[in-house]
Design a protein around this motif. Structure first.
Motif, mmCIF file in Angstrom:
data_model
loop_
_atom_site.group_PDB
_atom_site.id
_atom_site.type_symbol
_atom_site.label_atom_id
_atom_site.label_comp_id
_atom_site.label_asym_id
_atom_site.label_seq_id
_atom_site.Cartn_x
_atom_site.Cartn_y
_atom_site.Cartn_z
ATOM 1 N N TYR A 1 0.825 -1.203 0.000
ATOM 2 C CA TYR A 1 0.000 0.000 0.000
ATOM 3 C C TYR A 1 0.866 1.262 0.000
ATOM 4 N N PHE A 2 0.289 2.325 -0.517
ATOM 5 C CA PHE A 2 0.956 3.621 -0.541
ATOM 6 C C PHE A 2 0.724 4.316 0.791
ATOM 7 N N GLY A 3 1.812 4.781 1.425
ATOM 8 C CA GLY A 3 1.649 5.504 2.671
ATOM 9 C C GLY A 3 2.956 5.682 3.415
ATOM 10 N N ASP A 4 2.957 6.664 4.307
ATOM 11 C CA ASP A 4 4.129 6.989 5.125
ATOM 12 C C ASP A 4 4.111 6.099 6.363
ATOM 13 N N SER A 5 5.080 5.215 6.485
ATOM 14 C CA SER A 5 5.109 4.274 7.609
ATOM 15 C C SER A 5 5.511 4.945 8.919
ATOM 16 N N GLY A 6 5.843 6.236 8.872
ATOM 17 C CA GLY A 6 6.102 6.983 10.090
ATOM 18 C C GLY A 6 4.863 7.698 10.600
ATOM 19 N N SER A 7 3.730 7.466 9.941
ATOM 20 C CA SER A 7 2.464 8.102 10.320
ATOM 21 C C SER A 7 1.604 7.119 11.118
ATOM 22 N N ALA A 8 1.152 7.553 12.287
ATOM 23 C CA ALA A 8 0.302 6.697 13.120
ATOM 24 C C ALA A 8 -0.998 6.342 12.405
ATOM 25 N N ALA A 9 -1.557 7.298 11.662
ATOM 26 C CA ALA A 9 -2.814 7.057 10.947
ATOM 27 C C ALA A 9 -2.631 6.007 9.853
ATOM 28 N N VAL A 10 -1.531 6.086 9.139
ATOM 29 C CA VAL A 10 -1.262 5.110 8.080
ATOM 30 C C VAL A 10 -1.038 3.725 8.687
ATOM 31 N N LEU A 11 -0.278 3.671 9.771
ATOM 32 C CA LEU A 11 -0.048 2.391 10.442
ATOM 33 C C LEU A 11 -1.367 1.781 10.921
ATOM 34 N N HIS A 12 -2.254 2.635 11.442
ATOM 35 C CA HIS A 12 -3.568 2.155 11.883
ATOM 36 C C HIS A 12 -4.355 1.572 10.714
ATOM 37 N N SER A 13 -4.211 2.197 9.541
ATOM 38 C CA SER A 13 -4.992 1.763 8.369
ATOM 39 C C SER A 13 -4.593 0.379 7.869
ATOM 40 N N ILE A 14 -3.398 -0.092 8.261
ATOM 41 C CA ILE A 14 -2.983 -1.444 7.840
ATOM 42 C C ILE A 14 -2.984 -2.421 9.017
ATOM 43 N N ALA B 1 1.923 -8.682 14.622
ATOM 44 C CA ALA B 1 2.865 -9.382 15.496
ATOM 45 C C ALA B 1 4.200 -8.661 15.552
ATOM 46 N N CYS B 2 4.642 -8.163 14.395
ATOM 47 C CA CYS B 2 5.934 -7.489 14.348
ATOM 48 C C CYS B 2 6.015 -6.622 13.102
ATOM 49 N N ALA B 3 7.054 -5.804 13.064
ATOM 50 C CA ALA B 3 7.301 -4.942 11.905
ATOM 51 C C ALA B 3 8.756 -5.086 11.489
ATOM 52 N N VAL B 4 8.980 -5.075 10.176
ATOM 53 C CA VAL B 4 10.336 -5.084 9.621
ATOM 54 C C VAL B 4 10.533 -3.751 8.924
ATOM 55 N N VAL B 5 11.510 -2.977 9.363
ATOM 56 C CA VAL B 5 11.706 -1.622 8.848
ATOM 57 C C VAL B 5 12.942 -1.596 7.958
ATOM 58 N N VAL B 6 12.720 -1.406 6.666
ATOM 59 C CA VAL B 6 13.818 -1.402 5.687
ATOM 60 C C VAL B 6 13.613 -0.238 4.705
ATOM 61 N N LEU B 7 13.509 0.961 5.243
ATOM 62 C CA LEU B 7 13.298 2.146 4.424
ATOM 63 C C LEU B 7 14.618 2.644 3.830
ATOM 64 N N ASP B 8 14.514 3.654 2.971
ATOM 65 C CA ASP B 8 15.678 4.075 2.184
ATOM 66 C C ASP B 8 16.690 4.923 2.939
ATOM 67 N N THR B 9 16.250 5.637 3.980
ATOM 68 C CA THR B 9 17.165 6.557 4.667
ATOM 69 C C THR B 9 17.146 6.305 6.172
ATOM 70 N N PRO B 10 18.246 6.627 6.858
ATOM 71 C CA PRO B 10 18.284 6.476 8.314
ATOM 72 C C PRO B 10 17.181 7.267 9.016
ATOM 73 N N GLY B 11 16.915 8.490 8.527
ATOM 74 C CA GLY B 11 15.878 9.309 9.139
ATOM 75 C C GLY B 11 14.499 8.681 9.036
ATOM 76 N N ALA B 12 14.196 8.116 7.877
ATOM 77 C CA ALA B 12 12.896 7.465 7.680
ATOM 78 C C ALA B 12 12.770 6.237 8.578
ATOM 79 N N ASN B 13 13.848 5.473 8.698
ATOM 80 C CA ASN B 13 13.838 4.303 9.584
ATOM 81 C C ASN B 13 13.571 4.728 11.025
ATOM 82 N N TYR B 14 14.241 5.785 11.455
ATOM 83 C CA TYR B 14 14.086 6.258 12.832
ATOM 84 C C TYR B 14 12.645 6.707 13.096
ATOM 85 N N ARG B 15 12.069 7.496 12.180
ATOM 86 C CA ARG B 15 10.689 7.972 12.336
ATOM 87 C C ARG B 15 9.719 6.815 12.456
#
Length: 216
Positions: free
Chosen positions: A95-108, A114-128
């Motif tokens: 799905y299209f969406g910002d994984s650093g957004s609580a609303a987007v996370l709620h929508s999925i 159970a868990c999340a795997v975070v493999v975004l393109d930049t360190p800042g995005a991973n941290y958010r």
């Protein structure tokens, strides 16, 4: 001649307006296309104990493929519509969406994941993303790729359950290929790689202890 000047003047006056109208129409159709790439009402209601994959780049696609082959439920997010479209072409729940957004996370369905795997393109995005999941969904375990040890320590402090340096496993795979080429027995190759991995993780743990973190 005056009519010709009038036509030219009208054309010059209308050009910016037509350009703005064209841009507005482009934005409208683009937004409509993006909406199609977001989860629809009730689409993820039945998900329980699933995996959230934040980022559908090269690593994210590989993880999703492994999960799909083993019939493990998951949802994936990315902010690049071309990647999302590629995932849809592969019949994956991307799905299209910002994984650093609580609303987007709620929508999925993050509250039931159970868990999340975070493999975004930049360190800042991973941290958010790690920070947002830990803050709003503290029961979800977070596994994240780190650029280096320093980045990994920051991610762990933000709430990551486990951090893996992005260069570790590819380097070990390359080393294993070289050892095999040098005719070492397969069991010796496995032993050498496992020993190095354990040593590296032990060093990370010691560094984390000294820094006051619990990484590793």
């Amino acid at each position: 001649r005056s009519q010709m000047y009038l036509v030219v003047a009208l054309g010059m006056a209308l050009t910016p307006m037509l350009g703005a109208l064209g841009n507005a129409l482009d934005d409208k159709f683009e937004n409509k296309d993006v909406l199609k790439l977001q989860p629809s009402e009730g689409e993820v209601d039945d998900l329980r104990g699933h995996v959230i994959v934040a980022g559908f780049g090269r690593v994210g696609q590989m993880i999703c493929q492994l999960l799909s082959e083993r019939l493990i439920p998951f949802t994936a997010l990315d902010v690049r519509s071309d990647r999302v479209a590629k995932g849809r072409d592969m019949e994956m729940p991307v799905y299209f969406g910002d994984s650093g957004s609580a609303a987007v996370l709620h929508s999925i369905g993050a509250s039931k994941a159970a868990c999340a795997v975070v493999v975004l393109d930049t360190p800042g995005a991973n941290y958010r993303c790690v920070w947002a999941i830990k803050k709003h969904y503290p029961n979800v375990k977070i596994y994240v790729r780190a650029r280096d040890v320093s980045h990994g320590l920051n991610l762990e402090k933000a709430g990551a359950s486990a951090v893996v340096p992005e260069t570790l496993e590819p380097s070990l795979q390359l080393a294993a290929a070289v050892l095999q080429e040098m005719q070492l027995p397969p069991e010796d190759v496995t032993s050498a790689i496992d020993e190095y991995r354990r040593k590296h993780i032990a060093e990370l743990s010691e560094l984390a202890y000294v820094s006051g973190s619990s990484l590793g």
